[in-house]
Design a protein around this motif. Structure first.
Motif, PDB file in Angstrom:
ATOM      1  N   LYS A 198     -11.259  -6.474   4.260  1.00 28.48           N
ATOM      2  CA  LYS A 198     -11.801  -6.470   5.624  1.00 28.48           C
ATOM      3  C   LYS A 198     -10.792  -7.074   6.592  1.00 28.48           C
ATOM      4  CE  LYS A 198     -16.538  -6.818   3.977  1.00 28.48           C
ATOM      5  NZ  LYS A 198     -17.650  -7.729   3.716  1.00 28.48           N
ATOM      6  N   ALA A 199     -10.143  -8.161   6.193  1.00 28.05           N
ATOM      7  CA  ALA A 199      -9.174  -8.835   7.059  1.00 28.05           C
ATOM      8  C   ALA A 199      -7.939  -7.959   7.306  1.00 28.05           C
ATOM      9  CB  ALA A 199      -8.758 -10.166   6.437  1.00 28.05           C
ATOM     10  N   LEU A 200      -7.573  -7.143   6.334  1.00 29.98           N
ATOM     11  CA  LEU A 200      -6.399  -6.279   6.464  1.00 29.98           C
ATOM     12  C   LEU A 200      -6.554  -5.294   7.625  1.00 29.98           C
ATOM     13  CD1 LEU A 200      -3.662  -5.316   5.376  1.00 29.98           C
ATOM     14  CD2 LEU A 200      -4.920  -3.873   3.770  1.00 29.98           C
ATOM     15  N   ARG A 201      -7.789  -4.982   7.968  1.00 35.13           N
ATOM     16  CA  ARG A 201      -8.047  -4.024   9.048  1.00 35.13           C
ATOM     17  C   ARG A 201      -7.365  -4.449  10.351  1.00 35.13           C
ATOM     18  NH1 ARG A 201     -11.008  -1.745  13.102  1.00 35.13           N
ATOM     19  NH2 ARG A 201     -12.055   0.219  12.643  1.00 35.13           N
ATOM     20  N   ALA A 202      -7.390  -5.724  10.668  1.00 37.97           N
ATOM     21  CA  ALA A 202      -6.772  -6.222  11.912  1.00 37.97           C
ATOM     22  C   ALA A 202      -5.281  -5.909  11.944  1.00 37.97           C
ATOM     23  CB  ALA A 202      -7.018  -7.723  12.055  1.00 37.97           C
ATOM     24  N   GLU A 203      -4.599  -6.071  10.812  1.00 39.88           N
ATOM     25  CA  GLU A 203      -3.179  -5.727  10.735  1.00 39.88           C
ATOM     26  C   GLU A 203      -2.975  -4.211  10.788  1.00 39.88           C
ATOM     27  OE1 GLU A 203      -0.109  -7.404  10.584  1.00 39.88           O
ATOM     28  OE2 GLU A 203      -1.444  -8.944  11.374  1.00 39.88           O
ATOM     29  N   ALA A 204      -3.852  -3.497  10.114  1.00 34.80           N
ATOM     30  CA  ALA A 204      -3.726  -2.033  10.039  1.00 34.80           C
ATOM     31  C   ALA A 204      -3.943  -1.369  11.397  1.00 34.80           C
ATOM     32  CB  ALA A 204      -4.714  -1.477   9.014  1.00 34.80           C
ATOM     33  N   GLU A 205      -4.662  -2.017  12.286  1.00 32.54           N
ATOM     34  CA  GLU A 205      -4.894  -1.440  13.615  1.00 32.54           C
ATOM     35  C   GLU A 205      -3.597  -1.207  14.379  1.00 32.54           C
ATOM     36  OE1 GLU A 205      -7.788  -3.888  15.615  1.00 32.54           O
ATOM     37  OE2 GLU A 205      -9.450  -2.982  14.507  1.00 32.54           O
ATOM     38  N   LEU A 260       0.802  -1.222   0.000  1.00 35.57           N
ATOM     39  CA  LEU A 260       0.000   0.000   0.000  1.00 35.57           C
ATOM     40  C   LEU A 260       0.835   1.273   0.000  1.00 35.57           C
ATOM     41  CD1 LEU A 260      -2.606  -0.945   2.758  1.00 35.57           C
ATOM     42  CD2 LEU A 260      -2.990  -0.902   0.283  1.00 35.57           C
ATOM     43  N   THR A 261       0.292   2.287  -0.644  1.00 35.47           N
ATOM     44  CA  THR A 261       0.815   3.639  -0.530  1.00 35.47           C
ATOM     45  C   THR A 261      -0.030   4.369   0.517  1.00 35.47           C
ATOM     46  OG1 THR A 261      -0.671   4.519  -2.209  1.00 35.47           O
ATOM     47  CG2 THR A 261       1.484   3.677  -2.973  1.00 35.47           C
ATOM     48  N   HIS A 262       0.441   5.510   0.971  1.00 40.82           N
ATOM     49  CA  HIS A 262      -0.316   6.270   1.959  1.00 40.82           C
ATOM     50  C   HIS A 262      -1.692   6.689   1.430  1.00 40.82           C
ATOM     51  CE1 HIS A 262      -1.365   9.646   4.631  1.00 40.82           C
ATOM     52  NE2 HIS A 262      -0.946   8.793   5.535  1.00 40.82           N
ATOM     53  N   PRO A 263      -1.806   7.210   0.201  1.00 40.28           N
ATOM     54  CA  PRO A 263      -3.145   7.546  -0.298  1.00 40.28           C
ATOM     55  C   PRO A 263      -4.085   6.339  -0.358  1.00 40.28           C
ATOM     56  CG  PRO A 263      -1.474   8.606  -1.640  1.00 40.28           C
ATOM     57  CD  PRO A 263      -0.763   7.649  -0.723  1.00 40.28           C
ATOM     58  N   LEU A 269      -8.643   3.060   2.297  1.00 43.68           N
ATOM     59  CA  LEU A 269      -9.059   1.921   3.119  1.00 43.68           C
ATOM     60  C   LEU A 269      -9.597   2.382   4.473  1.00 43.68           C
ATOM     61  CD1 LEU A 269      -6.249  -0.655   2.269  1.00 43.68           C
ATOM     62  CD2 LEU A 269      -8.666  -0.781   1.652  1.00 43.68           C
ATOM     63  N   LEU A 270      -8.970   3.392   5.070  1.00 44.16           N
ATOM     64  CA  LEU A 270      -9.482   3.920   6.342  1.00 44.16           C
ATOM     65  C   LEU A 270     -10.933   4.372   6.180  1.00 44.16           C
ATOM     66  CD1 LEU A 270      -6.430   6.038   7.598  1.00 44.16           C
ATOM     67  CD2 LEU A 270      -7.264   3.881   8.568  1.00 44.16           C
ATOM     68  N   ALA A 271     -11.209   5.067   5.084  1.00 45.44           N
ATOM     69  CA  ALA A 271     -12.577   5.527   4.821  1.00 45.44           C
ATOM     70  C   ALA A 271     -13.530   4.352   4.656  1.00 45.44           C
ATOM     71  CB  ALA A 271     -12.603   6.420   3.579  1.00 45.44           C
ATOM     72  N   LEU A 272     -13.076   3.317   3.967  1.00 56.08           N
ATOM     73  CA  LEU A 272     -13.929   2.145   3.740  1.00 56.08           C
ATOM     74  C   LEU A 272     -14.101   1.312   5.006  1.00 56.08           C
ATOM     75  CD1 LEU A 272     -12.665   1.115   0.199  1.00 56.08           C
ATOM     76  CD2 LEU A 272     -14.882   2.137   0.786  1.00 56.08           C
ATOM     77  N   TRP A 273     -13.100   1.281   5.871  1.00 59.46           N
ATOM     78  CA  TRP A 273     -13.240   0.544   7.132  1.00 59.46           C
ATOM     79  C   TRP A 273     -14.249   1.234   8.054  1.00 59.46           C
ATOM     80  CZ3 TRP A 273      -7.285   0.154   7.180  1.00 59.46           C
ATOM     81  CH2 TRP A 273      -6.877  -0.985   6.465  1.00 59.46           C
TER      82      TRP A 273
END
Length: 153
Positions: free
Chosen positions: A107-114, A40-43, A48-52
């Motif tokens: 959706k699963a990526l959210r757990a890592e992104a936290e 991922l890039t920052h943008p 993804l933050l918006a979609l989560w």
């Protein structure tokens, strides 16, 4: 009211635009190694933050929320789709509207992104209260620029 900008109003180190530009590049630089393992890039991370927060979202909704032109978002979304994190489909109720949704992988990526916000705070070495105060001040700057330049914000 007379505004006093000191002896040299053009001194680089006194410019708000310069401080914001350097701070922005520096903070985004902290995210790069944290996002890289996910491709991922920052943008893309911002999308993804918006979609989560809420999914699906229309392209128009994403554009407004992220304050980005649809032409800027389009390639980001294509890349996120190629990575398997999102889908883009025409809205069945409005063919003119593009609906962006998360895939199971997205959706699963959210757990890592936290973990990312904690790592960024740690790398900055600042107190959370300082960052919250900064966030509040930046919110005021954003609001002020939107009031004085609605098309540019």
């Amino acid at each position: 009211m007379q505004i006093d900008l000191g002896e040299d109003p053009l001194a680089l180190d006194r410019q708000v635009c310069f401080a914001l530009s350097v701070a922005s590049r520096s903070v985004i630089g902290l995210y790069r190694p944290l996002l890289k393992p996910h491709g991922l890039t920052h943008p893309q991370y911002l999308v993804l933050l918006a979609l989560w927060e809420h999914t699906p979202r229309s392209m128009k909704s994403l554009s407004e929320l992220l304050r980005a032109e649809p032409a800027t978002l389009s390639p980001l979304l294509k890349r996120l789709e190629a990575l398997g994190y999102v889908t883009r489909d025409r809205d069945p109720t409005d063919e003119r509207s593009l609906a962006v949704d998360l895939t199971d992988a997205g959706k699963a990526l959210r757990a890592e992104a936290e973990k990312i916000p904690y790592q960024v705070v740690e790398r900055l070495g600042m107190e959370v209260s300082e960052l919250e105060e900064l966030h509040g001040m930046l919110g005021k700057v954003i609001a002020a620029t939107r009031r004085t330049n609605p098309e540019g914000a």
